[in-house]
Design an enzyme around this catalytic site. Structure first.
Site, PDB file in Angstrom:
ATOM      1  N   HIS A  59     -11.671   3.594  -3.426  1.00  0.00           N
ATOM      2  CA  HIS A  59     -10.983   4.305  -2.341  1.00  0.00           C
ATOM      3  C   HIS A  59     -11.453   3.844  -0.973  1.00  0.00           C
ATOM      4  O   HIS A  59     -10.654   3.538  -0.091  1.00  0.00           O
ATOM      5  CB  HIS A  59     -11.121   5.831  -2.456  1.00  0.00           C
ATOM      6  CG  HIS A  59     -10.384   6.540  -1.361  1.00  0.00           C
ATOM      7  ND1 HIS A  59     -10.932   6.804  -0.125  1.00  0.00           N
ATOM      8  CD2 HIS A  59      -9.102   6.972  -1.301  1.00  0.00           C
ATOM      9  CE1 HIS A  59     -10.019   7.391   0.634  1.00  0.00           C
ATOM     10  NE2 HIS A  59      -8.902   7.500  -0.053  1.00  0.00           N
ATOM     11  N   ASP A  68       2.056   3.152   2.984  1.00  0.00           N
ATOM     12  CA  ASP A  68       0.952   4.112   2.954  1.00  0.00           C
ATOM     13  C   ASP A  68       1.390   5.570   2.773  1.00  0.00           C
ATOM     14  O   ASP A  68       1.704   5.994   1.671  1.00  0.00           O
ATOM     15  CB  ASP A  68       0.115   3.908   4.226  1.00  0.00           C
ATOM     16  CG  ASP A  68      -1.231   4.597   4.188  1.00  0.00           C
ATOM     17  OD1 ASP A  68      -1.423   5.486   3.361  1.00  0.00           O
ATOM     18  OD2 ASP A  68      -2.113   4.243   4.994  1.00  0.00           O
ATOM     19  N   HIS A  83       0.827  -1.221   0.000  1.00  0.00           N
ATOM     20  CA  HIS A  83       0.000   0.000   0.000  1.00  0.00           C
ATOM     21  C   HIS A  83       0.850   1.255   0.000  1.00  0.00           C
ATOM     22  O   HIS A  83       1.588   1.505   0.950  1.00  0.00           O
ATOM     23  CB  HIS A  83      -0.924   0.003   1.221  1.00  0.00           C
ATOM     24  CG  HIS A  83      -2.019   1.016   1.152  1.00  0.00           C
ATOM     25  ND1 HIS A  83      -3.022   0.969   0.205  1.00  0.00           N
ATOM     26  CD2 HIS A  83      -2.274   2.121   1.900  1.00  0.00           C
ATOM     27  CE1 HIS A  83      -3.847   1.986   0.389  1.00  0.00           C
ATOM     28  NE2 HIS A  83      -3.418   2.711   1.411  1.00  0.00           N
ATOM     29  N   HIS A  97      -9.746   0.798   1.128  1.00  0.00           N
ATOM     30  CA  HIS A  97      -9.537   1.235   2.518  1.00  0.00           C
ATOM     31  C   HIS A  97     -10.806   0.919   3.301  1.00  0.00           C
ATOM     32  O   HIS A  97     -11.906   1.250   2.830  1.00  0.00           O
ATOM     33  CB  HIS A  97      -9.404   2.757   2.612  1.00  0.00           C
ATOM     34  CG  HIS A  97      -8.176   3.373   2.051  1.00  0.00           C
ATOM     35  ND1 HIS A  97      -8.218   4.409   1.154  1.00  0.00           N
ATOM     36  CD2 HIS A  97      -6.869   3.158   2.310  1.00  0.00           C
ATOM     37  CE1 HIS A  97      -6.983   4.816   0.873  1.00  0.00           C
ATOM     38  NE2 HIS A  97      -6.137   4.055   1.551  1.00  0.00           N
ATOM     39  N   HIS A 133       0.750   5.578  -1.267  1.00  0.00           N
ATOM     40  CA  HIS A 133       0.324   6.804  -1.962  1.00  0.00           C
ATOM     41  C   HIS A 133       1.615   7.588  -2.134  1.00  0.00           C
ATOM     42  O   HIS A 133       2.015   8.351  -1.250  1.00  0.00           O
ATOM     43  CB  HIS A 133      -0.675   7.607  -1.141  1.00  0.00           C
ATOM     44  CG  HIS A 133      -1.833   6.804  -0.624  1.00  0.00           C
ATOM     45  ND1 HIS A 133      -2.791   6.278  -1.458  1.00  0.00           N
ATOM     46  CD2 HIS A 133      -2.188   6.434   0.632  1.00  0.00           C
ATOM     47  CE1 HIS A 133      -3.690   5.624  -0.730  1.00  0.00           C
ATOM     48  NE2 HIS A 133      -3.344   5.696   0.536  1.00  0.00           N
ATOM     49  N   ARG A 177     -16.700   5.157   1.858  1.00  0.00           N
ATOM     50  CA  ARG A 177     -17.098   6.576   1.896  1.00  0.00           C
ATOM     51  C   ARG A 177     -17.137   7.166   0.497  1.00  0.00           C
ATOM     52  O   ARG A 177     -17.965   8.007   0.181  1.00  0.00           O
ATOM     53  CB  ARG A 177     -16.099   7.388   2.731  1.00  0.00           C
ATOM     54  CG  ARG A 177     -16.131   7.096   4.200  1.00  0.00           C
ATOM     55  CD  ARG A 177     -15.023   7.847   4.948  1.00  0.00           C
ATOM     56  NE  ARG A 177     -13.790   7.083   5.010  1.00  0.00           N
ATOM     57  CZ  ARG A 177     -12.590   7.520   4.651  1.00  0.00           C
ATOM     58  NH1 ARG A 177     -12.435   8.751   4.188  1.00  0.00           N
ATOM     59  NH2 ARG A 177     -11.531   6.752   4.760  1.00  0.00           N
ATOM     60  N   HIS A 185      -6.034  -1.497   6.079  1.00  0.00           N
ATOM     61  CA  HIS A 185      -6.213  -1.102   7.493  1.00  0.00           C
ATOM     62  C   HIS A 185      -7.113  -2.099   8.240  1.00  0.00           C
ATOM     63  O   HIS A 185      -6.626  -2.848   9.066  1.00  0.00           O
ATOM     64  CB  HIS A 185      -6.710   0.338   7.675  1.00  0.00           C
ATOM     65  CG  HIS A 185      -5.901   1.353   6.938  1.00  0.00           C
ATOM     66  ND1 HIS A 185      -4.543   1.470   7.113  1.00  0.00           N
ATOM     67  CD2 HIS A 185      -6.246   2.284   5.988  1.00  0.00           C
ATOM     68  CE1 HIS A 185      -4.089   2.438   6.318  1.00  0.00           C
ATOM     69  NE2 HIS A 185      -5.094   2.930   5.622  1.00  0.00           N
ATOM     70  N   ARG A 201      -5.581  15.036   6.917  1.00  0.00           N
ATOM     71  CA  ARG A 201      -6.089  14.881   5.559  1.00  0.00           C
ATOM     72  C   ARG A 201      -6.246  16.245   4.864  1.00  0.00           C
ATOM     73  O   ARG A 201      -5.955  16.370   3.671  1.00  0.00           O
ATOM     74  CB  ARG A 201      -7.427  14.131   5.581  1.00  0.00           C
ATOM     75  CG  ARG A 201      -7.842  13.649   4.212  1.00  0.00           C
ATOM     76  CD  ARG A 201      -9.061  12.785   4.269  1.00  0.00           C
ATOM     77  NE  ARG A 201     -10.272  13.570   4.509  1.00  0.00           N
ATOM     78  CZ  ARG A 201     -11.498  13.158   4.187  1.00  0.00           C
ATOM     79  NH1 ARG A 201     -11.677  11.960   3.638  1.00  0.00           N
ATOM     80  NH2 ARG A 201     -12.557  13.894   4.433  1.00  0.00           N
ATOM     81  N   TYR A 223      -4.861   7.535  -6.572  1.00  0.00           N
ATOM     82  CA  TYR A 223      -6.128   8.260  -6.756  1.00  0.00           C
ATOM     83  C   TYR A 223      -5.942   9.717  -7.168  1.00  0.00           C
ATOM     84  O   TYR A 223      -6.909  10.447  -7.363  1.00  0.00           O
ATOM     85  CB  TYR A 223      -6.985   8.174  -5.492  1.00  0.00           C
ATOM     86  CG  TYR A 223      -6.387   8.772  -4.238  1.00  0.00           C
ATOM     87  CD1 TYR A 223      -6.492  10.121  -3.952  1.00  0.00           C
ATOM     88  CD2 TYR A 223      -5.734   7.954  -3.314  1.00  0.00           C
ATOM     89  CE1 TYR A 223      -5.959  10.660  -2.791  1.00  0.00           C
ATOM     90  CE2 TYR A 223      -5.189   8.484  -2.152  1.00  0.00           C
ATOM     91  CZ  TYR A 223      -5.312   9.846  -1.899  1.00  0.00           C
ATOM     92  OH  TYR A 223      -4.779  10.373  -0.754  1.00  0.00           O
ATOM     93  N   GLN A 273       2.565  11.297  -1.207  1.00  0.00           N
ATOM     94  CA  GLN A 273       2.560  11.741   0.194  1.00  0.00           C
ATOM     95  C   GLN A 273       3.956  11.735   0.823  1.00  0.00           C
ATOM     96  O   GLN A 273       4.164  12.344   1.877  1.00  0.00           O
ATOM     97  CB  GLN A 273       1.579  10.901   1.020  1.00  0.00           C
ATOM     98  CG  GLN A 273       0.127  11.178   0.613  1.00  0.00           C
ATOM     99  CD  GLN A 273      -0.890  10.302   1.320  1.00  0.00           C
ATOM    100  OE1 GLN A 273      -0.581   9.616   2.287  1.00  0.00           O
ATOM    101  NE2 GLN A 273      -2.128  10.326   0.835  1.00  0.00           N
TER     102      GLN A 273
HETATM  103  C1  NGQ Z   1      -5.642   8.447   1.633  1.00  0.00           C
HETATM  104  N1  NGQ Z   1      -4.850   7.815   3.788  1.00  0.00           N
HETATM  105  O1  NGQ Z   1      -6.454   8.161   0.769  1.00  0.00           O
HETATM  106  O2  NGQ Z   1      -4.538   8.904   1.364  1.00  0.00           O
HETATM  107  C2  NGQ Z   1      -6.018   8.200   3.066  1.00  0.00           C
HETATM  108  C3  NGQ Z   1      -6.620   9.434   3.674  1.00  0.00           C
HETATM  109  C4  NGQ Z   1      -9.093   9.193   3.362  1.00  0.00           C
HETATM  110  C5  NGQ Z   1      -4.957   6.974   4.808  1.00  0.00           C
HETATM  111  N2  NGQ Z   1      -6.103   6.482   5.045  1.00  0.00           N
HETATM  112  C6  NGQ Z   1      -7.841   9.924   3.005  1.00  0.00           C
HETATM  113  N3  NGQ Z   1      -3.923   6.655   5.515  1.00  0.00           N
HETATM  114  O3  NGQ Z   1      -9.067   8.062   3.804  1.00  0.00           O
HETATM  115  O4  NGQ Z   1     -10.159   9.793   3.169  1.00  0.00           O
HETATM  116 ZN    ZN Z   2      -4.139   4.512   1.959  1.00  0.00          ZN
END
Ligand code: NGQ
Ligand code: ZN
Length: 456
Positions: free
Chosen positions: A210, A324, A60, A236, A62, A213, A273, A86, A125, A65
């Protein structure tokens, strides 16, 4: 095509266990062609400079980041949380160009190799420019990821991510989320467009949703019915308690429960997660065959909670590790923190393995090897004939490593040392890390520094 090569390994971790004086033959295509345990040890053979273990898949990432890692450690209000982090991450997104993404990803991937990973699963994403403006090519930012992986020499499983909403129930995305958004048809077109690109780059293509949500169940079903990648499917899920509460309020069910009830979750899937689960959810996820994608350093950094790893493993669950948000970039940090979270919760030692004499390092490492390989869409993992030659040579000149044998090597590396003993790394038959440095480190650092200075 390059010629084949051989490597004499004085100690090597094979699927059957530790072996000594093994000669590996690596084909010109970068695969393991032979594993010879009875070879004559000739002095002319190239010898690994220390114990050899398989490189893990990082399940995992991104990549972008990495540019903000360490910079969000600033107190805002007493309510600093995942959600305020975030917002800071969204501000970074708004300032990064495709060139920036490529330079940051190349740097990150070189660091992951130095941390002991041979492959990365990019949960990608960040598709569009500020405000959601589309680039001329639908796959623009994905192509930057493919190029970064090739430049660094790491194996890539690319997962374009479907993202359409701000929260449960299909709510409108916020302004900061515009660079992530597709509708179902646009997303399926993106997958189609990336198929030849991934093939040409030697990358595996899968897909991700994603989160519950960001996608409605109908959108998820439409994508799953139409996609033809054949690759892994990641999502996630249940990372934050607020996500659990919001999911309950929306559906009457918890996120992992909802996912397992409504989607065909099986061994193609990876639940990233899955921090907050009841005992029943833990058992069901384990039995589904899906991999739990654990990112212990990021989960600690963001205040997520502690994954029920002992229970999950007790139910036969498969897991792997990812980095991550990249506040850590090494195999050792992630595996150590995974075990330590369980110890801190239970106030006991040696949580992830049981049985007299079982090595915690070996248990963690082999679980993450298998789980990471599965989540990356590999047919097999580990040092086997036919597998990609993804190898880590630990530093035999380090006295801790040099004096250790068998599972002690993993104990020293994973619990008492770290990436400083990752000496040489081979990915797909190429030496990409030599004596602790990436083979293109200077150019990669120069491009990365420019981006950081621009973003500062
Ligand atoms: C992400 N990161 O997509 O980068 C997420 C945060 C979210 C982590 N969950 C954004 N560690 O989940 O809405
Ligand atoms: Zn992530």
């Amino acid at each position: 095509m390059a010629a084949s090569q051989t490597l004499l390994c004085r100690q090597i971790l094979l699927p059957e266990g530790w072996a000594s004086d093994v000669v590996l033959t690596i084909s010109g295509e970068g695969r393991i062609a032979a594993i010879d345990s009875n070879a004559e040890v000739k002095s002319s053979l190239v010898e690994a400079a220390g114990p050899v273990v398989p490189a893990l898949a990082n399940l995992h990432s991104h990549a972008f980041q990495r540019a903000m890692a360490g910079l969000a450690e600033l107190a805002g209000s007493t309510d600093d949380s995942f959600w305020t982090w975030r917002d800071a991450m969204y501000r970074l997104v708004g300032r990064m160009s495709p060139d920036d993404i490529e330079a940051v990803a190349t740097k990150l991937y070189s660091e992951l190799l130095k941390g002991g990973f041979g492959r990365v699963v990019e949960f990608h994403y960040f598709h569009h420019a500020l405000g959601g403006r589309h680039y001329a090519s639908v796959g623009e930012t994905s192509q930057r990821i493919l190029r970064a992986a090739q430049a660094a020499g790491i194996g890539l499983t690319h997962l374009p991510v479907f993202y359409a909403h701000a929260g449960f129930g299909g709510t409108e995305p916020g302004e900061g989320q515009r660079p992530f958004i597709h509708d179902v048809d646009q997303f399926l077109a993106l997958l189609q467009a990336l198929k030849p690109d991934c093939e040409a780059a030697g990358a595996t293509l899968g897909l991700a949703i994603h989160s519950l949500r960001a996608a409605t169940p109908d959108e998820m079903r439409a994508i799953l019915a139409a996609e033809e990648t054949g690759g892994p499917i990641h999502i996630h899920v249940a990372e934050q308690e607020r996500e659990v509460e919001d999911c309950l309020a929306w559906s009457g069910r918890r996120p992992v429960e909802f996912l397992l009830d409504e989607m065909p979750v099986d061994d193609r899937w990876c639940a990233i997660h899955a921090t907050h689960m009841t005992a029943d959810e833990t058992r069901r996820l384990a039995r589904s065959g899906a991999v739990a994608g654990l990112c212990p350093a990021t989960e600690a950094n963001l205040g997520d909670g502690i994954f029920p790893a002992t229970d999950f493993a007790g139910f036969g669950g498969r897991f792997g590790i990812g980095t991550d948000s990249h506040v850590a970039t090494t195999v050792a940090e992630e595996l150590r923190l995974l075990e330590y979270g369980q110890r801190l919760r239970d106030r006991r030692r040696n949580r992830i393995a049981s049985g007299s004499g079982a090595s915690i390092g070996r248990t963690l490492f082999e679980a993450a090897l298998a789980g990471g390989g599965q989540a990356a869409g590999m047919r097999s993992s580990g040092i086997r004939v036919g597998a990609r030659a993804d190898l880590v040579v630990l530093d035999g000149n380090n006295p801790f490593i040099g004096a250790a044998s068998g599972d002690q090597i993993l104990g020293r590396w994973l619990f008492a040392l770290g990436a400083e003993v990752v000496r040489d790394v081979m990915a797909a038959g190429q030496w990409v890390v030599r004596e602790g440095r990436h083979t293109n480190e200077e150019a990669i650092d120069n491009a990365f520094r420019e981006v950081l200075l621009k973003l500062a």
